[in-house]
Design a protein around this motif. Structure first.
Motif, PDB file in Angstrom:
ATOM      1  N   PHE A  12       0.761  -1.063  -0.046  1.00  0.00           N
ATOM      2  CA  PHE A  12      -0.060   0.091   0.046  1.00  0.00           C
ATOM      3  C   PHE A  12       0.850   1.381   0.020  1.00  0.00           C
ATOM      4  N   LEU A  13       2.011   1.228   0.879  1.00  0.00           N
ATOM      5  CA  LEU A  13       2.781   2.524   0.882  1.00  0.00           C
ATOM      6  C   LEU A  13       3.480   2.687  -0.624  1.00  0.00           C
ATOM      7  N   VAL A  14       3.701   1.758  -1.244  1.00  0.00           N
ATOM      8  CA  VAL A  14       4.390   2.059  -2.433  1.00  0.00           C
ATOM      9  C   VAL A  14       3.321   2.329  -3.394  1.00  0.00           C
ATOM     10  N   GLY A  19       1.316   7.155  -6.495  1.00  0.00           N
ATOM     11  CA  GLY A  19       0.221   7.659  -6.907  1.00  0.00           C
ATOM     12  C   GLY A  19      -0.390   6.954  -8.147  1.00  0.00           C
ATOM     13  N   SER A  20       0.060   5.741  -8.291  1.00  0.00           N
ATOM     14  CA  SER A  20      -0.391   5.087  -9.262  1.00  0.00           C
ATOM     15  C   SER A  20       0.045   3.448  -9.157  1.00  0.00           C
ATOM     16  N   PHE A  21      -1.007   2.553  -9.268  1.00  0.00           N
ATOM     17  CA  PHE A  21      -0.876   1.412  -9.344  1.00  0.00           C
ATOM     18  C   PHE A  21       0.062   0.870 -10.497  1.00  0.00           C
ATOM     19  N   SER A  33      -2.884  -6.181 -11.480  1.00  0.00           N
ATOM     20  CA  SER A  33      -4.277  -6.569 -10.822  1.00  0.00           C
ATOM     21  C   SER A  33      -4.240  -7.163  -9.480  1.00  0.00           C
ATOM     22  N   ALA A  34      -2.810  -8.047  -9.284  1.00  0.00           N
ATOM     23  CA  ALA A  34      -2.558  -8.652  -8.239  1.00  0.00           C
ATOM     24  C   ALA A  34      -2.341  -7.597  -6.905  1.00  0.00           C
ATOM     25  N   LEU A  35      -1.600  -6.311  -7.373  1.00  0.00           N
ATOM     26  CA  LEU A  35      -1.359  -5.258  -6.350  1.00  0.00           C
ATOM     27  C   LEU A  35      -2.618  -4.665  -5.892  1.00  0.00           C
ATOM     28  N   SER A  36      -3.444  -4.607  -6.831  1.00  0.00           N
ATOM     29  CA  SER A  36      -4.988  -3.978  -6.642  1.00  0.00           C
ATOM     30  C   SER A  36      -5.613  -4.830  -5.704  1.00  0.00           C
ATOM     31  N   GLN A  37      -5.649  -6.046  -5.878  1.00  0.00           N
ATOM     32  CA  GLN A  37      -6.182  -7.071  -4.998  1.00  0.00           C
ATOM     33  C   GLN A  37      -5.508  -6.897  -3.544  1.00  0.00           C
ATOM     34  N   ALA A  44     -10.289  -4.188   3.311  1.00  0.00           N
ATOM     35  CA  ALA A  44     -11.504  -5.264   3.586  1.00  0.00           C
ATOM     36  C   ALA A  44     -11.321  -5.496   5.144  1.00  0.00           C
ATOM     37  N   ARG A  45      -9.942  -5.754   5.471  1.00  0.00           N
ATOM     38  CA  ARG A  45      -9.533  -6.433   6.812  1.00  0.00           C
ATOM     39  C   ARG A  45      -9.690  -5.299   7.690  1.00  0.00           C
TER      40      ARG A  45
END
Length: 298
Positions: A12-14, A19-21, A33-37, A44-45
């Motif tokens: 998340f910090l990265v 400012g961009s996935f 997609s893996a990073l977004s998930q 969610a947690r």
């Protein structure tokens, strides 16, 4: 806290800092997609939204900003301590990431790194070519390379090159039928090759000095580049006058492929320095790289 939470917070910090996935995924070496998930699972947690997403960028929410400001520095401390443990190894190890312009990378960093790495097989050096003024703290880089006058006062600066000079050059074919400029003001009558500054986006005003006189000339021409490499090639082709680092063109001047003008207006200035934050605790690997780059005047 589960170990997966720490990994997800680091991811998340990265994303928040980039400012961009897309950029964050490239840095982490994972798919977008893996990073977004990963970030969605963390949200969610926690039961909180950490990022505000738009089609062009992402930015931290209030909760995300708090996480960055409180947990972020602690994770950096952990990373620093783990890196410091390499001092216990027989040989220094680790990754050293340096931001630099193309010229310094080609003429200073690479010659030193080429000799260094065979002696230290556990050290990895990543050189990021960026002709703008990168914020190495925000980008979490180990060091950057700038001219001495550009290094911020709160940074530790290590000279890695002698003083520099710029040179105004053109091909013999360019000067056929043209008068050579005798003063910087005469450049307004010539086809000059402009340089686009990545830091500001503007065109570089050619700077000259002679005695107590200092001049800046806004030149014009048919070509604009953001790298001196292409400016030299264009000058060799007779496309105009280039204003480039002297060491790039001295052999070409000696061979008669380029002609130098206005040399009495081009005075030396502080050369390249490696710089890094004063609060940074150098790792053994970083110290080895610094010593390899350190300029020792003869």
């Amino acid at each position: 806290m589960a170990r997966t939470d720490l990994n997800d917070i680091a991811a998340f910090l990265v994303v928040a800092r980039e400012g961009s996935f897309t950029k964050a995924a490239a840095r982490l070496g994972v798919s977008q997609s893996a990073l977004s998930q990963t970030v969605r699972n963390l949200e969610a947690r926690l039961g909180l939204r950490l990022l505000t997403r738009t089609t062009r960028s992402v930015s931290p929410t209030d909760a995300g900003q708090r996480l960055m400001e409180t947990v972020g520095p602690r994770l950096e401390e952990v990373d620093a301590e783990l890196a410091a443990l390499t001092a216990l190894r027989d040989k220094p190890a680790g990754i050293v990431r340096i931001s630099t312009g193309e010229h310094a990378a080609d003429t200073i960093l690479w010659p030193a790194i080429e000799k260094l790495l065979p002696r230290y097989p556990d050290i990895t050096v990543e050189v990021i070519i960026d002709n703008g003024l990168t914020d190495i703290v925000a980008e979490r880089l180990d060091a950057g390379v700038r001219l001495g006058e550009q290094v911020a006062k709160d940074m530790i600066a290590v000279r890695i090159a002698p003083d520099m000079r710029l040179a105004v050059v053109g091909a013999p074919s360019y000067f056929k039928g043209r008068n050579k400029p005798g003063t910087p003001q005469d450049l307004t009558e010539h086809n000059c090759i402009n340089l686009r500054m990545q830091s500001s986006g503007g065109l570089y005003a050619w700077e000259f000095e002679k005695g107590s006189r200092e001049l800046k000339v806004r030149v014009e021409g048919q070509l604009v580049f953001n790298t001196a490499t292409l400016a030299v090639k264009a000058a060799l082709a007779g496309a105009g006058l280039a204003f480039v680092p002297e060491d790039r063109v001295l052999p070409l001047i000696k061979d008669g492929k380029l002609v130098r003008v206005l040399s009495d207006w081009c005075t030396p200035f502080s050369g390249f320095h490696l710089y890094y934050p004063s609060r940074r605790q150098p790792t053994p690997a970083f110290a080895v790289v610094v010593d390899a780059l350190r300029y020792l005047a003869h």
